[in-house]
Design an enzyme around this catalytic site. Structure first.
Site, PDB file in Angstrom:
ATOM      1  N   HIS A 105       0.827  -1.205   0.000  1.00 44.51           N
ATOM      2  CA  HIS A 105       0.000   0.000   0.000  1.00 44.51           C
ATOM      3  C   HIS A 105       0.871   1.268   0.000  1.00 44.51           C
ATOM      4  CE1 HIS A 105      -3.765   2.203   1.050  1.00 44.51           C
ATOM      5  NE2 HIS A 105      -2.910   3.034   1.618  1.00 44.51           N
ATOM      6  N   GLU A 106       1.795   1.328   0.960  1.00 45.88           N
ATOM      7  CA  GLU A 106       2.633   2.532   1.053  1.00 45.88           C
ATOM      8  C   GLU A 106       3.557   2.646  -0.156  1.00 45.88           C
ATOM      9  OE1 GLU A 106       1.550   4.571   3.053  1.00 45.88           O
ATOM     10  OE2 GLU A 106       0.408   3.217   4.353  1.00 45.88           O
ATOM     11  N   HIS A 166       1.656   4.441  -2.832  1.00 45.66           N
ATOM     12  CA  HIS A 166       1.701   5.899  -2.633  1.00 45.66           C
ATOM     13  C   HIS A 166       3.057   6.451  -3.086  1.00 45.66           C
ATOM     14  CE1 HIS A 166      -2.034   6.678  -0.531  1.00 45.66           C
ATOM     15  NE2 HIS A 166      -1.794   5.775   0.396  1.00 45.66           N
ATOM     16  N   GLU A 211      -4.842   7.598  -3.081  1.00 46.54           N
ATOM     17  CA  GLU A 211      -5.305   6.317  -2.558  1.00 46.54           C
ATOM     18  C   GLU A 211      -5.620   5.350  -3.697  1.00 46.54           C
ATOM     19  OE1 GLU A 211      -4.868   5.834   0.487  1.00 46.54           O
ATOM     20  OE2 GLU A 211      -5.976   4.005   0.961  1.00 46.54           O
TER      21      GLU A 211
HETATM   22 ZN    ZN Z   1      -3.176   5.117   1.785  1.00 48.77          ZN
END
Ligand code: ZN
Length: 503
Positions: free
Chosen positions: A265-266, A269, A295
Site C-alpha cells: 500500500h505505502e 503511494h 489512494e
Molecule cells: Zn493510503
C-alpha cells in the site's frame, strides 16, 4: 523600473520553492516524530512544527506572493505554467482565508493530541483523548467557516483533500456503494465458508517479513536510492522533498497481513510521488493531485496487483519458501482464498475489500455530524458502536477497536476519510483502463514483471503530479468521470467466483 513577465515568474518560482522547502523541513520533523524521536521531546517538537507551519503560511499569504500571482496573470491551465499558477493561486487563496493564529493553534493542538490518542488507544480509554478532540472540533469548525463553502460546512474541509468533491456528490457515491455491497456481504455471510484467513496467523519471523516486503516493493519499482522504510505505529508514506519519498510499516510476528499488504500500500503511494516529473520539484505541482487519486494508487498496487492471482502465481512459491513452517502445507489457491477472505470486522485497516467502504461510510457520517454539532465528542463512542452494528452487524468490545482506532481525527484530518473510498473506486477504473491499453499487463504480472503497469501509470497519472485536478485527470485518462460501475463489477466478478455467488 517595470518587471518583465520573465522576472515575475522567476521571483514567483523562487518564493514557491522556499515555501516548499519549509514544508519539506516540517515533513522531516514529522517523520522523525513518528519514527525515532524520544517521548520527552513531544512538547518541544510541537512548538517547532507549529513555528514552521506558521512560517510557511506567512510566506504563502504575504502581500508579495499576492502581487506576484497577480502579475503572473491567468495563463491557460492546459500548459504547465498555467497549471502551476492556478495551483499556487488556489493554495494562496485558501491560506489567505486562514488566520496565522488559527493555523498555529491547530498545529499545536494536533501535535499534542496525537500522542494522547496513542496512549488512549493503548489503554482503550476515551477520556484521555476526549479533551483533545473537544479542543480540535471548534478549531475545525473555524477553519471550515474561514475557508468558506457553497452548500455545506463539510465541503470546505473536503476540498482541502479532494479538490472539487462535495458532500452531496459523496452521498450519491456512498448510496451506490451501499446498494451494491450490502447485499453482497449478506450473500457471502450466508455462505459461511469458515475462517479462510486463519492460515495468515501463525509464526512469521519479522526480519523475513521485512525482507519479503522489500522484495515486493523493489519489484513494483520502488526506488531505494530515493527512499527508505522505517517502523511506526500507524504506517504512512511521506515526501520529504526532492528525491526523498519514504515509506513506513509495522510488523506483527503472529500475523502476515499487516506488514505484507501495508508495504504494498505505502509503496503504491510512494510510486506516485517518485514518478512526478522532476522538473516540478519545489513547486505546488510536485505532489499527487489529491488524496483520493493518491489512494487509488496505493489500493491499485495493494489490491489489483497484490491480492490478484497473477501476482501470487509468481510470488507465492517465494513466500512459501520464506515461511516453510507456516505455509509449507498451504496450496497457492488456498492462500489466494485466505488473503481475499470476506468477513465483517472491527478495524478499518484490516478490513477486506468488500466491507472496507462501509467503514468509510460510518466515519463520513460521524464526522459530518461532529462538524455540524449534531453529535458531541462525549457521545461519539456510542454513536460509532451503533453504526458498526447497523452496517457490519458487530459491536466493538471497547473504544480501542471502536472510535479510538484511527489517528485521523487526532491529526485534525476531517474530510479525509472519504478519499479512501474514492481511491478504491478509482483504482479499478484506472486499472481497467491500463489493461485495456496494455492487454499484456496480467501476463507480465504472472512473471513478476510490473514495468508495463508502472510505465502506463507513470505516463498517464504519476508524471503529472498536481498539474490536473482530480476530475480533469480522471476524464483525461478514462474519458469518463469517476464512477462506481467498474468497481462494483470488479467486486461482483471476483467475490462472486470466490464465494460461488453466481447460483
Ligand atoms: Zn493510503
Amino acid at each position: 523600473m517595470t518587471e518583465t513577465r520573465e522576472v515575475v515568474l522567476k521571483r514567483l518560482n523562487k518564493r514557491l520553492a522556499a515555501i516548499s522547502d519549509v514544508g519539506s523541513a516540517n515533513s522531516v520533523l514529522f517523520w522523525d516524530q513518528q519514527t525515532y524521536m524520544p517521548k520527552g521531546a513531544i512538547v518541544g517538537r510541537a512548538e517547532q512544527m507549529a513555528t514552521l507551519s506558521r512560517l510557511a503560511h506567512e510566506m504563502l499569504v504575504d502581500s508579495e506572493t499576492d502581487r506576484l500571482l497577480d502579475a503572473a496573470g491567468d495563463p491557460d491551465p492546459e500548459i504547465v505554467e498555467g497549471a502551476l499558477i492556478r495551483r499556487a493561486r488556489r493554495d494562496h487563496e485558501k491560506a489567505t482565508r486562514l488566520p496565522s493564529r488559527l493555523v498555529e493553534e491547530l498545529s499545536r493542538a494536533t501535535a499534542l493530541a496525537e500522542p494522547a490518542w496513542a496512549e488512549a488507544r493503548a489503554n482503550s480509554d476515551w477520556s484521555r483523548f476526549a479533551p483533545h478532540l473537544e479542543k480540535i472540533m471548534p478549531l475545525q469548525r473555524e477553519v471550515a467557516e474561514s475557508l468558506g463553502y457553497e452548500d455545506h460546512v463539510y465541503d470546505a474541509l473536503l476540498d482541502g483533500y479532494e479538490p472539487g468533491a462535495t458532500k452531496a456528490r459523496l452521498e450519491v457515491m456512498f448510496d451506490e456503494l451501499k446498494a451494491g455491497i450490502v447485499p453482497m456481504i449478506r450473500a457471502i455471510s450466508s455462505e459461511n465458508g469458515g475462517d479462510r484467513a486463519a492460515l495468515l496467523h501463525g509464526e512469521f519471523d519479522e526480519a523475513t517479513q521485512e525482507r519479503f516486503g522489500e522484495e515486493v516493493a523493489t519489484s513494483f519499482g520502488y526506488d531505494w536510492e530515493h527512499g527508505r522504510q522505517d517502523r511506526v505505529v500507524h504506517p504512512f508514506c511521506l515526501n520529504l522533498g526532492p528525491g526523498d519519498v519514504r515509506i513506513t510499516t509495522r510488523f506483527d510476528p503472529d500475523w502476515l497481513s499487516p506488514a505484507l499488504f501495508g508495504t504494498m500500500h505505502e509503496t503504491g503511494h510512494a510510486l506516485y510521488e517518485q514518478g512526478v516529473d522532476p522538473s516540478y520539484a519545489r513547486t505546488p505541482l510536485a505532489n499527487g493531485t489529491s488524496m483520493g487519486v493518491h489512494e487509488s494508487q496505493s489500493r491499485l498496487w495493494e489490491n489489483l496487483a497484490g491480492h490478484s492471482r497473477p501476482f501470487w502465481s509468481c510470488f507465492y512459491p517465494r513466500l512459501r519458501s520464506a515461511f516453510p513452517e507456516a505455509l509449507g502445507g498451504v496450496e497457492s489457491e488456498e492462500f489466494y482464498s485466505a488473503i481475499n477472505a470476506v468477513s465483517p470486522s472491527m478495524i478499518r485497516v484490516e478490513a477486506d475489500e468488500v466491507t472496507y467502504n462501509l467503514h468509510i461510510v460510518l466515519r463520513f457520517e460521524l464526522e459530518v455530524a461532529l462538524l455540524e454539532g449534531s453529535l458531541s465528542v462525549a457521545d461519539l463512542p456510542d454513536a460509532w458502536n451503533a453504526k458498526m452494528e447497523e452496517y457490519l452487524g458487530l459491536t466493538p468490545k471497547n473504544d480501542a477497536e471502536g472510535a479510538l482506532q484511527d489517528v485521523h481525527w487526532a491529526a485534525g484530518l476531517f474530510g479525509y476519510f472519504p478519499t479512501y473510498a474514492i481511491g478504491n473506486v478509482l483504482s479499478v477504473q484506472l486499472f481497467d483502463e491500463a489493461v485495456k491499453n496494455q492487454p499484456g499487463i496480467p501476463d507480465a504480472m504472472r512473471s513478476g514483471e510490473f514495468s508495463a503497469l508502472l510505465g502506463w501509470l507513470r505516463e498517464n497519472v504519476h508524471r503529472h503530479g498536481a498539474r490536473y485536478y482530480p476530475d480533469e485527470l480522471v476524464r483525461r485518462v478514462t474519458g469518463r468521470p469517476l464512477e462506481t460501475g467498474p468497481y462494483l463489477r470488479y467486486l461482483n466478478d471476483k467475490y462472486g467466483e470466490l464465494y460461488d455467488l453466481t447460483r
